[in-house]
Design a protein around this motif. Structure first.
Motif, PDB file in Angstrom:
ATOM      1  N   HIS A 186       0.822  -1.211   0.000  1.00 40.07           N
ATOM      2  CA  HIS A 186       0.000   0.000   0.000  1.00 40.07           C
ATOM      3  C   HIS A 186       0.860   1.267   0.000  1.00 40.07           C
ATOM      4  N   LEU A 187       1.588   1.445  -1.095  1.00 38.38           N
ATOM      5  CA  LEU A 187       2.356   2.659  -1.340  1.00 38.38           C
ATOM      6  C   LEU A 187       1.735   3.394  -2.520  1.00 38.38           C
ATOM      7  N   SER A 188       1.552   4.703  -2.390  1.00 35.73           N
ATOM      8  CA  SER A 188       0.989   5.448  -3.510  1.00 35.73           C
ATOM      9  C   SER A 188       1.979   5.574  -4.654  1.00 35.73           C
ATOM     10  N   GLY A 189       3.274   5.576  -4.357  1.00 36.08           N
ATOM     11  CA  GLY A 189       4.311   5.642  -5.377  1.00 36.08           C
ATOM     12  C   GLY A 189       4.941   4.283  -5.618  1.00 36.08           C
ATOM     13  N   ALA A 190       5.963   4.250  -6.466  1.00 31.04           N
ATOM     14  CA  ALA A 190       6.675   3.009  -6.745  1.00 31.04           C
ATOM     15  C   ALA A 190       7.339   2.491  -5.480  1.00 31.04           C
ATOM     16  N   ALA A 191       7.432   1.170  -5.370  1.00 30.37           N
ATOM     17  CA  ALA A 191       8.151   0.592  -4.241  1.00 30.37           C
ATOM     18  C   ALA A 191       9.644   0.873  -4.357  1.00 30.37           C
ATOM     19  N   ILE A 192      10.187   0.710  -5.569  1.00 33.87           N
ATOM     20  CA  ILE A 192      11.605   0.980  -5.835  1.00 33.87           C
ATOM     21  C   ILE A 192      11.681   1.807  -7.111  1.00 33.87           C
ATOM     22  N   SER A 193      12.347   2.955  -7.032  1.00 33.40           N
ATOM     23  CA  SER A 193      12.497   3.825  -8.187  1.00 33.40           C
ATOM     24  C   SER A 193      13.983   4.063  -8.429  1.00 33.40           C
ATOM     25  N   PHE A 194      14.495   3.519  -9.557  1.00 36.68           N
ATOM     26  CA  PHE A 194      15.879   3.755  -9.960  1.00 36.68           C
ATOM     27  C   PHE A 194      15.915   5.051 -10.763  1.00 36.68           C
ATOM     28  N   GLU A 195      16.688   6.042 -10.300  1.00 33.10           N
ATOM     29  CA  GLU A 195      16.571   7.379 -10.871  1.00 33.10           C
ATOM     30  C   GLU A 195      17.924   8.050 -11.082  1.00 33.10           C
ATOM     31  N   SER A 196      17.871   9.138 -11.845  1.00 27.05           N
ATOM     32  CA  SER A 196      18.928  10.140 -11.898  1.00 27.05           C
ATOM     33  C   SER A 196      18.268  11.488 -12.102  1.00 27.05           C
ATOM     34  N   GLY A 197      18.679  12.462 -11.286  1.00 26.33           N
ATOM     35  CA  GLY A 197      18.156  13.804 -11.423  1.00 26.33           C
ATOM     36  C   GLY A 197      19.188  14.786 -11.919  1.00 26.33           C
ATOM     37  N   LEU A 198      20.278  14.288 -12.512  1.00 28.78           N
ATOM     38  CA  LEU A 198      21.315  15.182 -13.023  1.00 28.78           C
ATOM     39  C   LEU A 198      20.729  16.087 -14.102  1.00 28.78           C
ATOM     40  N   GLY A 199      21.015  17.357 -13.993  1.00 30.38           N
ATOM     41  CA  GLY A 199      20.509  18.314 -14.961  1.00 30.38           C
ATOM     42  C   GLY A 199      19.066  18.715 -14.747  1.00 30.38           C
ATOM     43  N   GLU A 200      18.416  18.160 -13.708  1.00 32.24           N
ATOM     44  CA  GLU A 200      17.023  18.477 -13.432  1.00 32.24           C
ATOM     45  C   GLU A 200      16.913  19.482 -12.291  1.00 32.24           C
ATOM     46  N   THR A 201      15.696  19.769 -11.883  1.00 29.38           N
ATOM     47  CA  THR A 201      15.466  20.786 -10.861  1.00 29.38           C
ATOM     48  C   THR A 201      16.181  20.453  -9.561  1.00 29.38           C
ATOM     49  N   PHE A 202      16.105  19.198  -9.108  1.00 28.55           N
ATOM     50  CA  PHE A 202      16.726  18.828  -7.841  1.00 28.55           C
ATOM     51  C   PHE A 202      18.230  18.613  -7.983  1.00 28.55           C
ATOM     52  N   ASP A 203      18.721  18.349  -9.201  1.00 26.52           N
ATOM     53  CA  ASP A 203      20.147  18.234  -9.497  1.00 26.52           C
ATOM     54  C   ASP A 203      20.845  17.278  -8.532  1.00 26.52           C
ATOM     55  N   GLU A 204      20.484  16.011  -8.621  1.00 23.64           N
ATOM     56  CA  GLU A 204      21.063  15.003  -7.751  1.00 23.64           C
ATOM     57  C   GLU A 204      21.235  13.705  -8.526  1.00 23.64           C
ATOM     58  N   GLY A 205      22.078  12.837  -8.014  1.00 21.76           N
ATOM     59  CA  GLY A 205      22.367  11.596  -8.715  1.00 21.76           C
ATOM     60  C   GLY A 205      23.308  10.734  -7.881  1.00 21.76           C
ATOM     61  N   PRO A 206      24.229   9.993  -8.490  1.00 24.83           N
ATOM     62  CA  PRO A 206      24.457  10.019  -9.943  1.00 24.83           C
ATOM     63  C   PRO A 206      23.376   9.286 -10.741  1.00 24.83           C
ATOM     64  N   PHE A 207      23.286   7.944 -10.533  1.00 24.10           N
ATOM     65  CA  PHE A 207      22.314   7.101 -11.225  1.00 24.10           C
ATOM     66  C   PHE A 207      22.417   5.707 -10.620  1.00 24.10           C
ATOM     67  N   ALA A 208      21.447   4.877 -10.882  1.00 28.76           N
ATOM     68  CA  ALA A 208      21.467   3.515 -10.349  1.00 28.76           C
ATOM     69  C   ALA A 208      22.323   2.614 -11.233  1.00 28.76           C
ATOM     70  N   TYR A 209      23.014   1.653 -10.619  1.00 25.40           N
ATOM     71  CA  TYR A 209      23.832   0.676 -11.344  1.00 25.40           C
ATOM     72  C   TYR A 209      24.208  -0.455 -10.390  1.00 25.40           C
ATOM     73  N   ASP A 210      24.326  -1.653 -10.923  1.00 26.79           N
ATOM     74  CA  ASP A 210      24.793  -2.824 -10.163  1.00 26.79           C
ATOM     75  C   ASP A 210      23.987  -3.017  -8.874  1.00 26.79           C
ATOM     76  N   VAL A 211      22.673  -3.112  -9.022  1.00 26.75           N
ATOM     77  CA  VAL A 211      21.799  -3.314  -7.868  1.00 26.75           C
ATOM     78  C   VAL A 211      21.003  -4.599  -8.073  1.00 26.75           C
ATOM     79  N   THR A 212      20.931  -5.412  -7.040  1.00 25.65           N
ATOM     80  CA  THR A 212      20.141  -6.643  -7.067  1.00 25.65           C
ATOM     81  C   THR A 212      18.896  -6.467  -6.198  1.00 25.65           C
ATOM     82  N   VAL A 213      17.736  -6.761  -6.783  1.00 25.60           N
ATOM     83  CA  VAL A 213      16.449  -6.710  -6.083  1.00 25.60           C
ATOM     84  C   VAL A 213      15.951  -8.153  -6.019  1.00 25.60           C
TER      85      VAL A 213
END
Length: 523
Positions: free
Chosen positions: A440-467
């Motif tokens: 019962h989450l309104s958003g994604a349970a797991i969100s792999f993201e990068s915000g580089l160059g965006e408003t929040f300007d954060e990152g780097p990015f997801a890589y080498d992750v096991t779910v």
């Protein structure tokens, strides 16, 4: 030479007793009892921590413990500061309560005279710290949320929504200085009768103004763009939350090597629950963010906000519910650079801590996906040289340190939900998300993201992750999420054939779904 054992007793004012002694050689021990008259316990707790810190710095002891006896400890500000309790330079310190019998209740958490929003616990430059076996809550009059039933919903021609809110009996009281008018930083969320986010509705809606009107509260919202807003909202339970940056329950910053929170139950907070900046590692074990009976919100902000860690947090056997934003957010912030002669990368070395061997993603802010991954081989004042060399004509003005982005995180055996927002927002790599339950989450349970160059300007990015071995039930239920329990979110194209590291090697193994949740490629 063996360290001396300290033994003395201090009886403090306000009915709070502190006993300081040596139960074992080389260990500084302080014991605090709750005030019998309900007065402010902040001075006594501060004094015990300061004395423990002084003993540790003296080198006379190898460790210190501050024990809190069973009972309730009211916490209020005592002067114009931005933190109720500071812990600075207290290496090898344990703060221990008696489990559910020891309860810290924050009665005051307002901005100071300079307008700075307070932290409850501010921890800085502390090598080893353990806080355990406590319950932490806010008094009802200090909570930043309201709850009730929406009535008289009106949608005007522009799509803006106004409604009356009949407050629940258990709701905190309305405070004009917090919720408006105007209601700056305030959002709303619709819940079903079970206290879960209303499905197929907005993840949240912006609240512009709240004011008393005819025995209820009148709420004015921004434009929703949802044709059936009235049908979704009329007679539904609504929670309003104030979200302002700067407030938190626990703030770890600068030089904290290994802070640990163990067996804590957090019933109420303001702002973020836990924020950590530049820690070597953070360990959370049996941490429970959970709502009390009749309470719909634990915190309007993130559960764990982890930025720029040398290694990722270890989060185990914990529970996250009733949050107004992400349960866990792992990321780093980029910094400005320029490329000089002979490929030297120039930056502000006084502000940006780097070391040889660190891996940097170097890129142009207008095109983060066209960057290059380098390893630092030589440092000098305000400059560095890395390998491999930049190709001819390469242009960049930003860099982000992958080695200081929380790599190596482990999130295992936890439960998430019900809650608003995302379970785990991941913008780093080399991690494991295993054997968790997201419900019962309104958003994604797991969100792999990068915000580089965006408003929040954060990152780097997801890589080498096991779910692996997780269960997803009724996840991403808000309008626009499409029931995608695990998603990739990036605006620039990371799929490059030249060994581009972004969003590579993300493995989903033996996960299960229910309640309409979906996984990419079967999960």
């Amino acid at each position: 030479m063996r360290p001396r054992t300290l033994f003395f007793v201090i009886y403090c004012v306000l009915g709070v007793n502190i006993a300081l002694g040596g139960g074992m050689e080389g260990l500084f021990q302080a014991r605090i009892e709750p005030p019998a008259d309900g007065q402010n316990a902040t001075p006594a707790i501060r004094r015990a921590i300061e004395q423990a810190t002084e003993a540790l710095r003296s080198g006379r002891v190898v460790g210190a413990e501050v024990g809190l006896g069973a009972g309730e400890y009211p916490l209020e500000s005592v002067e114009d500061e931005f933190a109720l309790v500071r812990i600075v330079g207290a290496d090898l310190l344990v703060i221990r309560g008696q489990g559910d019998q020891t309860r810290l209740v924050i009665r005051d958490h307002a901005p100071n005279q300079a307008g700075l929003l307070r932290k409850v616990f501010f921890i800085h430059d502390t090598r080893e710290l353990v806080m355990r076996d406590l319950v932490v809550d806010f008094a009802p009059e200090a909570r930043d949320w309201l709850a009730g039933i929406a009535r008289q919903v009106i949608v005007d021609e522009a799509g803006k929504v106004t409604f009356d809110l009949e407050l629940d009996r258990a709701s905190p009281p309305f405070r004009a200085g917090v919720f408006g008018p105007p209601a700056s930083g305030c959002i709303g969320m619709a819940l079903n009768e079970a206290g879960q986010p209303r499905e197929d509705f907005l993840d949240y809606f912006p609240v512009l103004e709240v004011w008393p009107a005819q025995g209820a509260l009148r709420v004015r919202c921004g434009q929703w763009g949802l044709a059936d807003a009235k049908a979704f909202l009329e007679s539904q339970r609504v929670v309003l939350m104030r979200r302002k940056p700067g407030e938190s329950m626990f703030c770890f910053t600068g030089g904290n090597v290994h802070p640990t929170l163990r067996n804590l139950r957090i019933v109420g907070s303001r702002g973020m629950m836990i924020e950590a900046y530049g820690c070597d590692r953070l360990e959370l074990d049996r941490l429970r963010m959970e709502r009390a009976a009749g309470q719909w919100v634990v915190s309007p902000g993130d559960g764990v906000h982890y930025q720029g860690g040398l290694s990722g947090p270890f989060i185990h056997d914990s529970h996250f519910e009733g949050l107004g934003d992400d349960a866990i957010h792992l990321y780093a912030k980029p910094f400005a650079i320029s490329i000089a002669a002979q490929g030297e990368l120039r930056y502000d070395s006084a502000a940006i801590p780097l070391k040889e061997g660190d891996r940097l993603w170097v890129y142009a802010n207008a095109a983060p996906g066209g960057g290059r991954l380098i390893t630092i081989r030589r440092l000098r004042k305000d400059g560095l040289f890395g390998e491999p060399a930049f190709p001819a004509g390469f242009v960049a003005d930003r860099a982000i340190n992958l080695s200081r982005s929380g790599e190596g995180f482990v999130i295992r055996d936890n439960t998430f939900g019900p809650s608003r927002g995302i379970g785990c927002r991941i913008q780093t790599g080399q991690g494991l998300i295993e054997a968790n339950a997201f419900t019962h989450l309104s958003g994604a349970a797991i969100s792999f993201e990068s915000g580089l160059g965006e408003t929040f300007d954060e990152g780097p990015f997801a890589y080498d992750v096991t779910v692996k071995g997780n269960h997803f039930d009724h996840c991403a239920t808000a309008a626009g999420y499409g029931r995608q329990a695990v998603r990739r979110m990036v605006r620039w194209n990371p799929d490059k054939a030249d060994g581009h590291p972004a969003f590579r090697n993300l493995k989903l193994i033996d996960n299960t779904v229910a309640g309409g949740s979906t996984l990419p490629d079967g999960g």
